[in-house]
Design a protein around this motif. Structure first.
Motif, PDB file in Angstrom:
ATOM      1  N   CYS A   1       0.822  -1.219   0.000  1.00 41.18           N
ATOM      2  CA  CYS A   1       0.000   0.000   0.000  1.00 41.18           C
ATOM      3  C   CYS A   1       0.851   1.263   0.000  1.00 41.18           C
ATOM      4  O   CYS A   1       0.330   2.367  -0.181  1.00 41.18           O
TER       5      CYS A   1
ATOM      6  N   LYS B   1      -7.397  -6.004  -3.490  1.00 44.31           N
ATOM      7  CA  LYS B   1      -7.971  -4.654  -3.449  1.00 44.31           C
ATOM      8  C   LYS B   1      -7.370  -3.874  -2.285  1.00 44.31           C
ATOM      9  O   LYS B   1      -7.173  -4.424  -1.193  1.00 44.31           O
ATOM     10  N   ILE B   2      -7.102  -2.593  -2.549  1.00 50.88           N
ATOM     11  CA  ILE B   2      -6.604  -1.683  -1.516  1.00 50.88           C
ATOM     12  C   ILE B   2      -7.434  -0.409  -1.587  1.00 50.88           C
ATOM     13  O   ILE B   2      -7.700   0.099  -2.682  1.00 50.88           O
ATOM     14  N   ALA B   3      -7.855   0.092  -0.439  1.00 48.21           N
ATOM     15  CA  ALA B   3      -8.593   1.355  -0.386  1.00 48.21           C
ATOM     16  C   ALA B   3      -8.064   2.176   0.779  1.00 48.21           C
ATOM     17  O   ALA B   3      -7.858   1.643   1.877  1.00 48.21           O
ATOM     18  N   SER B   4      -7.812   3.457   0.537  1.00 52.18           N
ATOM     19  CA  SER B   4      -7.362   4.342   1.613  1.00 52.18           C
ATOM     20  C   SER B   4      -8.363   5.469   1.782  1.00 52.18           C
ATOM     21  O   SER B   4      -8.990   5.919   0.816  1.00 52.18           O
TER      22      SER B   4
ATOM     23  N   PHE C   1      -4.715   4.899  -3.930  1.00 47.11           N
ATOM     24  CA  PHE C   1      -5.802   3.991  -3.542  1.00 47.11           C
ATOM     25  C   PHE C   1      -6.943   4.729  -2.841  1.00 47.11           C
ATOM     26  O   PHE C   1      -7.803   4.098  -2.218  1.00 47.11           O
ATOM     27  N   SER C   2      -6.961   6.059  -2.945  1.00 45.96           N
ATOM     28  CA  SER C   2      -7.879   6.841  -2.122  1.00 45.96           C
ATOM     29  C   SER C   2      -9.332   6.724  -2.567  1.00 45.96           C
ATOM     30  O   SER C   2      -9.634   6.679  -3.760  1.00 45.96           O
TER      31      SER C   2
END
Length: 285
Positions: A120, A231-234, A269-270
């Motif tokens: 990330c 999947k990556i989400a920030s 990843f925002s």
């Protein structure tokens, strides 16, 4: 010889060449099946390894460890662990039992979520103590993990949160009646972890405390790290309670002080990049 073999992040081909060679020469091969989950089925592993696997649940490992070690002094036995054998959950007891029985052992390491979270963009040496977030029940809602996250954040450190995995668990009623009936597997999502943290924040405010972590603290949700559909989400902690990351396994990071490069990576990843512009918890060193 007892081999403790790390399988990596869950795909059949994540095993190392060294680990695969060890597995193929073992007489018995056990697959530890309760601290994590594979992205493929047991059958896919058996086909790739060319070996039949014996599922080792918590009950077997904790109460019948001697059966795993049986004859390991005269033949090779492998114990397979998703991730690294000594990653999130140690298997020291099995090693100590082997040593006490005069059985030599060898550990074959592999990648685990503990180091793969670097995907990330947060720098691994900026992480503090790792915490586990457990499923709450109606009568049991521990908050100790929140205090560890708070301490890390006060020290400017990120916190990797490992989310609860419930496999082959019994209901209290079945446990008390001695019935071998098990609940369906459950895997905590980033949404559920975030909701529990938000509930603790509200509880602390009711007690007159302004918590170190708030709804606007930048967090990272990760799902199926290392898999093709990773999947990556920030975003903010509140956003983590609503983001959709799909099936298990999930992990979450609560950030501490961030270097500008870390912030730039997280923006990739925002959920909403504007939330990063107002983030004051930064470092320029």
């Amino acid at each position: 010889m007892l081999y403790l073999v790390g399988l990596g992040l869950g795909d059949a081909k994540d095993i190392t060449v060294k680990g695969l060679e060890a597995v193929r020469r073992c007489r018995r091969v056990y697959l530890e099946a309760y601290t994590s989950a594979l992205t493929v089925g047991k059958e896919a592993l058996e086909e790739f390894y060319g070996k039949e696997l014996i599922l080792a649940d918590r009950e077997m490992v904790e109460q019948e460890a001697d059966s795993i070690l049986k004859d390991a002094d005269v033949c090779d036995v492998a114990f397979l662990v998703v991730g690294d054998p000594f990653g999130a959950t140690t298997h020291s007891d099995l090693v100590l039992r082997a040593v006490n029985l005069g059985i030599p052992y060898r550990v074959i390491h592999n990648a685990s979520i503990m180091n793969a979270v670097g995907c990330c963009g947060l720098q691994l040496y900026n992480f503090g103590e790792t915490v586990s977030i457990v499923f709450w029940t109606d009568t049991w809602k521990p908050e100790s993990f929140f205090d560890k996250i708070k301490k890390n954040r006060q020290n400017g450190m990120h916190t990797l949160c490992l989310l609860d995995v419930k496999v082959k668990e019994q209901s209290l009623e079945n446990l008390m009646k001695g019935r071998k009936i098990y609940e369906p597997p459950r895997y905590m999502s980033v949404n559920q972890a975030a909701e529990q943290l938000l509930a603790i924040i509200q509880n602390r405010r009711l007690q007159g405390e302004e918590p170190e972590i708030t709804e606007d603290t930048i967090c990272v949700g990760l799902a199926r790290v290392g898999a093709p559909d990773q999947k990556i989400a920030s975003g903010t902690l509140y956003q983590m309670s609503t983001v959709e990351l799909g099936g298990p396994l999930h992990s979450m990071i609560v950030t501490g002080t961030m270097h500008p490069l870390e912030l730039e990576m997280l923006k990739l990843f925002s959920v909403d990049s504007s939330k990063f512009e107002n983030n004051t918890c930064q470092s320029t060193t």
